[in-house]
Write a protein that holds these residues in place. Structure first.
Motif, PDB file in Angstrom:
ATOM      1  N   MET A   1       0.848  -1.176   0.000  1.00  0.00           N
ATOM      2  CA  MET A   1       0.000   0.000   0.000  1.00  0.00           C
ATOM      3  C   MET A   1       0.893   1.239   0.000  1.00  0.00           C
ATOM      4  O   MET A   1       1.789   1.354   0.806  1.00  0.00           O
ATOM      5  N   MET A   2       0.603   2.124  -0.913  1.00  0.00           N
ATOM      6  CA  MET A   2       1.319   3.384  -0.970  1.00  0.00           C
ATOM      7  C   MET A   2       0.276   4.493  -0.996  1.00  0.00           C
ATOM      8  O   MET A   2      -0.558   4.540  -1.895  1.00  0.00           O
ATOM      9  N   VAL A   3       0.304   5.349   0.007  1.00  0.00           N
ATOM     10  CA  VAL A   3      -0.629   6.470   0.047  1.00  0.00           C
ATOM     11  C   VAL A   3      -0.070   7.554  -0.875  1.00  0.00           C
ATOM     12  O   VAL A   3       1.085   7.956  -0.749  1.00  0.00           O
ATOM     13  N   SER A   4      -0.899   8.007  -1.796  1.00  0.00           N
ATOM     14  CA  SER A   4      -0.478   9.002  -2.780  1.00  0.00           C
ATOM     15  C   SER A   4      -0.440  10.401  -2.156  1.00  0.00           C
ATOM     16  O   SER A   4      -0.904  10.625  -1.037  1.00  0.00           O
ATOM     17  N   THR A   5       0.081  11.331  -2.930  1.00  0.00           N
ATOM     18  CA  THR A   5       0.092  12.734  -2.511  1.00  0.00           C
ATOM     19  C   THR A   5      -1.330  13.214  -2.252  1.00  0.00           C
ATOM     20  O   THR A   5      -1.586  13.943  -1.293  1.00  0.00           O
ATOM     21  N   GLY A   7      -3.902  11.519  -1.142  1.00  0.00           N
ATOM     22  CA  GLY A   7      -4.337  11.022   0.163  1.00  0.00           C
ATOM     23  C   GLY A   7      -3.671  11.744   1.315  1.00  0.00           C
ATOM     24  O   GLY A   7      -4.311  12.108   2.307  1.00  0.00           O
ATOM     25  N   ARG A   8      -2.370  11.988   1.186  1.00  0.00           N
ATOM     26  CA  ARG A   8      -1.640  12.693   2.247  1.00  0.00           C
ATOM     27  C   ARG A   8      -2.133  14.130   2.384  1.00  0.00           C
ATOM     28  O   ARG A   8      -2.324  14.631   3.495  1.00  0.00           O
ATOM     29  N   TYR A   9      -2.339  14.801   1.257  1.00  0.00           N
ATOM     30  CA  TYR A   9      -2.824  16.180   1.301  1.00  0.00           C
ATOM     31  C   TYR A   9      -4.255  16.242   1.837  1.00  0.00           C
ATOM     32  O   TYR A   9      -4.609  17.181   2.549  1.00  0.00           O
ATOM     33  N   ILE A  76      -9.205   7.838  10.152  1.00  0.00           N
ATOM     34  CA  ILE A  76      -8.255   8.071   9.069  1.00  0.00           C
ATOM     35  C   ILE A  76      -8.550   7.167   7.875  1.00  0.00           C
ATOM     36  O   ILE A  76      -8.390   7.581   6.721  1.00  0.00           O
ATOM     37  N   SER A  77      -9.028   5.976   8.128  1.00  0.00           N
ATOM     38  CA  SER A  77      -9.350   5.050   7.043  1.00  0.00           C
ATOM     39  C   SER A  77     -10.373   5.650   6.084  1.00  0.00           C
ATOM     40  O   SER A  77     -10.207   5.590   4.867  1.00  0.00           O
ATOM     41  N   GLU A  78     -11.436   6.253   6.604  1.00  0.00           N
ATOM     42  CA  GLU A  78     -12.479   6.784   5.727  1.00  0.00           C
ATOM     43  C   GLU A  78     -11.969   7.937   4.868  1.00  0.00           C
ATOM     44  O   GLU A  78     -12.373   8.090   3.721  1.00  0.00           O
ATOM     45  N   ILE A  79     -11.070   8.734   5.417  1.00  0.00           N
ATOM     46  CA  ILE A  79     -10.506   9.851   4.654  1.00  0.00           C
ATOM     47  C   ILE A  79      -9.630   9.322   3.523  1.00  0.00           C
ATOM     48  O   ILE A  79      -9.751   9.743   2.368  1.00  0.00           O
ATOM     49  N   THR A  83     -10.196   9.266  -0.832  1.00  0.00           N
ATOM     50  CA  THR A  83      -9.257   9.857  -1.794  1.00  0.00           C
ATOM     51  C   THR A  83      -8.452   8.829  -2.565  1.00  0.00           C
ATOM     52  O   THR A  83      -8.121   9.052  -3.720  1.00  0.00           O
ATOM     53  N   GLU A  84      -8.133   7.712  -1.946  1.00  0.00           N
ATOM     54  CA  GLU A  84      -7.300   6.691  -2.587  1.00  0.00           C
ATOM     55  C   GLU A  84      -8.122   5.629  -3.327  1.00  0.00           C
ATOM     56  O   GLU A  84      -7.623   5.012  -4.254  1.00  0.00           O
ATOM     57  N   GLY A  85      -9.326   5.401  -2.870  1.00  0.00           N
ATOM     58  CA  GLY A  85     -10.149   4.358  -3.482  1.00  0.00           C
ATOM     59  C   GLY A  85      -9.946   2.998  -2.838  1.00  0.00           C
ATOM     60  O   GLY A  85     -10.874   2.248  -2.656  1.00  0.00           O
TER      61      GLY A  85
END
Length: 154
Positions: A1-5, A7-9, A76-79, A83-85
């Motif tokens: 799993m890699m959280v994208s920009t 998702g982080r933003y 945090i999971s729902e956020i 954004t990530e899908g």
């Protein structure tokens, strides 16, 4: 799993709004300035969060955005899922039910499914309130005892 920009933003925006919730509606330019983020990119992220029901918006001179719920009511999971899908660590478990022809004989599938559950469980247990209050013990759990020595039990 890699959280994208993205998702982080999105998480950064939500944390900023949670920290500044007493200020009423917060302008996107204020968030961009505080967090040193591009307005153009923030506009697309805010749109996703707003359409996903995470925010309330107000147009006009004193307009902006604010959280639709209390910080304690966002995990945090729902956020990140919005954004990530997906937060799945591998492609074969990204959709409901495993979509792989080798699933019945795959010896590593339980490993990936377990990791997916661990990620979801961890991120679901952390709230925006935990982040803004600096609840390191909850965020770190048993992962890093030396990272939060002031919180060790005597």
């Amino acid at each position: 799993m890699m959280v994208s920009t993205k998702g982080r933003y999105a998480l950064t925006v939500m944390v900023d709004l949670a920290r500044n919730e007493g200020d009423g509606y917060v302008s996107l330019s204020d968030i961009a300035e505080r967090e040193k983020l591009s307005m153009k990119y923030l506009e697309s992220i805010i749109s996703i969060l707003n359409k996903g029901g995470m925010l309330m918006s107000l147009r006009g001179k004193n307009g902006g955005y604010k959280l639709a719920r209390e910080p304690k009511d966002y995990n945090i999971s729902e956020i990140l899922l919005l954004t990530e899908g997906t937060l799945a660590p591998v492609n074969c478990i990204m959709q409901e039910g495993v979509q792989c022809e080798k699933a019945a004989t795959c010896s590593t599938l339980p490993l990936w499914a377990g990791l997916d559950k661990a990620i979801e469980g961890y991120l679901s247990a952390i709230t925006l309130e935990d982040i803004i209050t600096g609840n390191r013990k909850k965020m770190l759990g048993d992962y890093c005892e030396s990272c939060a020595p002031e919180e060790k039990a005597e």
